[in-house]
Design a protein around this motif. Structure first.
Motif, short mmCIF file in Angstrom:
data_model
loop_
_atom_site.label_atom_id
_atom_site.label_comp_id
_atom_site.label_asym_id
_atom_site.label_seq_id
_atom_site.Cartn_x
_atom_site.Cartn_y
_atom_site.Cartn_z
N ARG A 187 -3.50 0.12 -22.43
CA ARG A 187 -2.44 -0.62 -21.72
C ARG A 187 -2.26 -2.04 -22.24
O ARG A 187 -1.22 -2.65 -22.01
CB ARG A 187 -2.73 -0.63 -20.21
CG ARG A 187 -2.56 0.76 -19.62
CD ARG A 187 -2.72 0.75 -18.13
NE ARG A 187 -2.54 2.08 -17.60
CZ ARG A 187 -2.81 2.43 -16.36
NH1 ARG A 187 -3.28 1.51 -15.52
NH2 ARG A 187 -2.63 3.65 -15.94
N VAL B 204 4.83 -2.70 -19.90
CA VAL B 204 5.62 -1.86 -18.99
C VAL B 204 6.46 -2.77 -18.08
O VAL B 204 5.98 -3.78 -17.57
CB VAL B 204 4.70 -0.97 -18.12
CG1 VAL B 204 5.54 0.02 -17.31
CG2 VAL B 204 3.69 -0.22 -18.98
N PHE C 3 9.26 -2.53 -14.73
CA PHE C 3 9.77 -1.63 -13.68
C PHE C 3 11.05 -2.18 -13.06
O PHE C 3 11.35 -3.37 -13.15
CB PHE C 3 8.72 -1.48 -12.57
CG PHE C 3 7.47 -0.80 -13.01
CD1 PHE C 3 7.38 0.59 -13.05
CD2 PHE C 3 6.36 -1.53 -13.41
CE1 PHE C 3 6.22 1.22 -13.47
CE2 PHE C 3 5.21 -0.91 -13.84
CZ PHE C 3 5.14 0.46 -13.87
N LYS D 141 7.65 -5.81 -9.91
CA LYS D 141 6.19 -5.84 -9.69
C LYS D 141 5.58 -7.18 -10.11
O LYS D 141 4.78 -7.26 -11.05
CB LYS D 141 5.51 -4.68 -10.43
CG LYS D 141 5.81 -3.32 -9.84
CD LYS D 141 4.78 -2.30 -10.25
CE LYS D 141 5.16 -0.89 -9.82
NZ LYS D 141 5.32 -0.72 -8.37
N LEU D 142 5.93 -8.21 -9.39
CA LEU D 142 5.40 -9.55 -9.69
C LEU D 142 4.38 -9.95 -8.62
O LEU D 142 4.40 -9.44 -7.50
CB LEU D 142 6.54 -10.57 -9.72
CG LEU D 142 7.60 -10.33 -10.79
CD1 LEU D 142 8.73 -11.35 -10.65
CD2 LEU D 142 7.02 -10.39 -12.20
N LEU D 143 3.50 -10.88 -9.00
CA LEU D 143 2.54 -11.45 -8.05
C LEU D 143 3.27 -12.55 -7.29
O LEU D 143 3.53 -13.63 -7.83
CB LEU D 143 1.33 -12.03 -8.79
CG LEU D 143 0.54 -11.03 -9.64
CD1 LEU D 143 -0.41 -11.74 -10.59
CD2 LEU D 143 -0.24 -10.09 -8.73
N ARG E 22 6.13 -10.95 -19.16
CA ARG E 22 4.75 -10.48 -18.95
C ARG E 22 4.43 -9.30 -19.86
O ARG E 22 3.32 -9.20 -20.40
CB ARG E 22 4.56 -10.06 -17.48
CG ARG E 22 3.14 -9.63 -17.14
CD ARG E 22 3.03 -9.18 -15.70
NE ARG E 22 3.83 -7.98 -15.47
CZ ARG E 22 4.24 -7.60 -14.26
NH1 ARG E 22 3.95 -8.31 -13.20
NH2 ARG E 22 4.96 -6.50 -14.14
#
Lengths: 293, 246
Positions: free
Chosen positions: B100, B105, B107, B111-113, B172
């Motif tokens: 990975r 990847v 989405f 899908k962030l913090l 990212r």
């Protein structure tokens, strides 16, 4: 990498907010109950030790045994396995003690001479205050010239041994149950925190974080939260002890007699805090295994 | 289609595939979640180095499953999948993170913090491989400049628009300079203009040599770029169209 894991743990601790506070409060509450129980146990153990120290075996000496012979006998008895020390009570001293106990001389007015025998008060070491220790002493003193009779207080020794064993068993059992309950509560609390941060874990796994990288911060957080919970519990116990003991002094005096109730010493407080840290760490590990993250 | 693969030590560090090897290869791959129902059935494909490919098809066609197989979030029931020379079907759990780190990847839902800054969100990709702090900051800054967010690096994601949040996610995925970039409906929550912005960021990555697979059902994007399109229907590759050159 270690620095990043520690930084991540620190960020996690800072950002847990209410959930982290709930975890610390939960651990503190559970450890408070465990600590309160431990406090009762250490004080009862202290009471038992005091009681045990007063247990003695009395060897009544033959009439007419000279003072120097009695002292030599006392020295011999002191060498017997398990004996801590021997207290020689001469005839005159025995009479004085009896007078003091009887509250005056009226009872003794009709007596001619001193009917009370000299004796040896034999005190056993704490580890020998058992039926087995008493049997060894009896066997060693059996047939020893100068000893008329042995009053060994078998029922007292048996009672003491039973009480000490009961306290130990109940202590371990209740302590074990409370520790297990605490561990499960902590694990569930930390697991709630894990669910709240599921997205974070998913993202870390997505970008290729190793298992240690993902789990390490949660284990550190569990350890720190546990230690904080332990500190809070110790502080609350100290507060409760300081407030309640003066209020309950008459009731405590009934159970403890002249012994003053004591709080944990520094080493015991350290063990409580580290116990909390261990429970936090174990709870986090359990939550991570159970959460399969 | 069947193929024989030379076994590779699955726990060894990832090696770069030989220049002649396509970084992404699937041979006769099938995947089922329920008995009798196939999410993917006998899928074979190859995507070359630096190639940009659209993966399209109706909802439930198997696009997401195919992408999940490529970054080892799922395992195939049958068939072989080679990503960067590693056989996904035989990849040990400990080797997944290493894979990975070479596969970015993106989405649809970003899908962030949410409690970390833009810079920290992008930097997490470098944190997990232990990149020194100074180097990481520099690389994060450069990547944020590529996506036009270097001035927002200290903001929290919630302060940014949807398009900007997706650019964080792309940054990212790209900051680790991956060999493969997978995107699952990355423009699904964006308007047409922002969608073009995001796709062009990924095309720029393909131009730099990254293999890019973008799942989308946005027909306008397929028509606009004229790149190779793999169309999935009912778990099968129904059609391959467009330029297959890198």
């Amino acid at each position: 990498m270690t620095a990043i894991v520690l930084r991540s743990a620190w960020q996690g601790l800072r950002s847990t907010g209410l959930m982290g506070g709930v975890a610390v409060a939960t651990i503190a509450t559970a450890l408070f109950m465990l600590g309160a129980f431990a406090l009762v146990v250490v004080n009862m153990e202290g009471l038992l030790d005091d009681f045990g120290r007063e247990l003695q075996v009395t060897a009544y000496l033959e009439e007419g045994l000279a003072e120097d012979q009695a002292k030599e006998l006392a020295h011999r008895v002191e060498t017997v396995e398990g004996v801590e020390f021997v207290n020689h009570v001469g005839k005159d001293e025995a009479l004085e003690r009896f007078r003091a106990m009887a509250g005056g001389a009226a009872l003794l007015e009709g007596l001619e001479g001193n009917p009370l025998p000299a004796s040896l008060g034999i005190f056993l070491r704490p580890e020998n205050r058992t039926p087995e220790g008493l049997a060894i002493l009896r066997a060693s003193l059996d047939g020893l010239p100068g000893i008329e009779e042995l009053a060994h207080g078998q029922e007292w020794v048996d009672g003491y041994a039973r009480l000490a064993a009961l306290l130990r068993v109940v202590g371990y059992a209740l302590g074990g149950v409370l520790s297990l309950a605490t561990l499960l509560i902590v694990a569930n609390t930390i697991r709630l925190g894990l669910y709240a941060r599921r997205d974070e874990i998913d993202i870390l796994e997505l970008v290729g974080a190793s298992r240690l990288f993902v789990r390490g911060p949660f284990l550190i957080e569990g350890f720190v939260q546990g230690a904080l919970g332990g500190c809070v519990a110790a502080a609350l116990l100290a507060l409760a002890f300081g407030l309640l003991v003066p209020e309950l002094r008459y009731g405590l005096a009934f159970f403890l007699g002249n012994a003053a109730p004591r709080f944990f010493d520094a080493g015991e407080i350290f063990r409580l805090v580290m116990g909390g840290a261990g429970l936090g760490l174990g709870g986090a590990a359990l939550a991570l295994v159970g959460g399969n993250s | 289609m069947t193929a024989t693969f030379k076994a590779q030590d699955e726990d060894s560090p990832l090696r770069a595939p030989r220049a002649s090897e396509a970084p992404v290869r699937m041979y006769g791959v099938s995947k089922s979640y329920l008995p009798g129902s196939w999410a993917l059935k006998d899928v074979s494909l190859e995507v070359g180095r630096g190639e940009f490919v659209f993966l399209t098809g109706p909802s439930g066609a198997g696009k997401t499953t195919l992408l999940k197989l490529l970054f080892a979030a799922e395992r195939p029931d049958t068939g072989q999948i080679l990503v960067l020379g590693r056989n996904i079907a035989r990849l040990g759990g400990g080797a997944v993170p290493a894979l990975r780190r070479r596969v970015g990847v993106v989405f649809q839902d970003f899908k962030l913090l949410t409690r970390r800054t833009v810079e920290e969100n992008v930097g997490v990709t470098l944190d997990v491989v232990g990149t020194p702090s100074r180097e990481a900051r520099s690389r994060v800054f450069n990547t944020l400049r590529q996506v036009g967010l270097h001035d927002r690096r200290n903001d929290l994601p919630v302060a940014l628009s949807g398009g900007e949040q997706q650019r964080i996610a792309v940054a990212r995925a790209l900051v680790g300079e991956p060999d493969v970039l997978l995107a699952d409906e990355p423009t699904g929550n964006l308007d047409a203009e922002l969608s073009i912005e995001i796709i062009e960021l990924m095309m720029a990555a393909a131009d730099r040599g990254t293999t890019v697979i973008v799942a989308t059902h946005d027909r306008s994007l397929l028509e606009r770029y004229g790149r190779r399109v793999l169309r999935l229907e009912g778990g099968h590759i129904a059609e391959t169209a467009g330029d297959s050159g890198a």
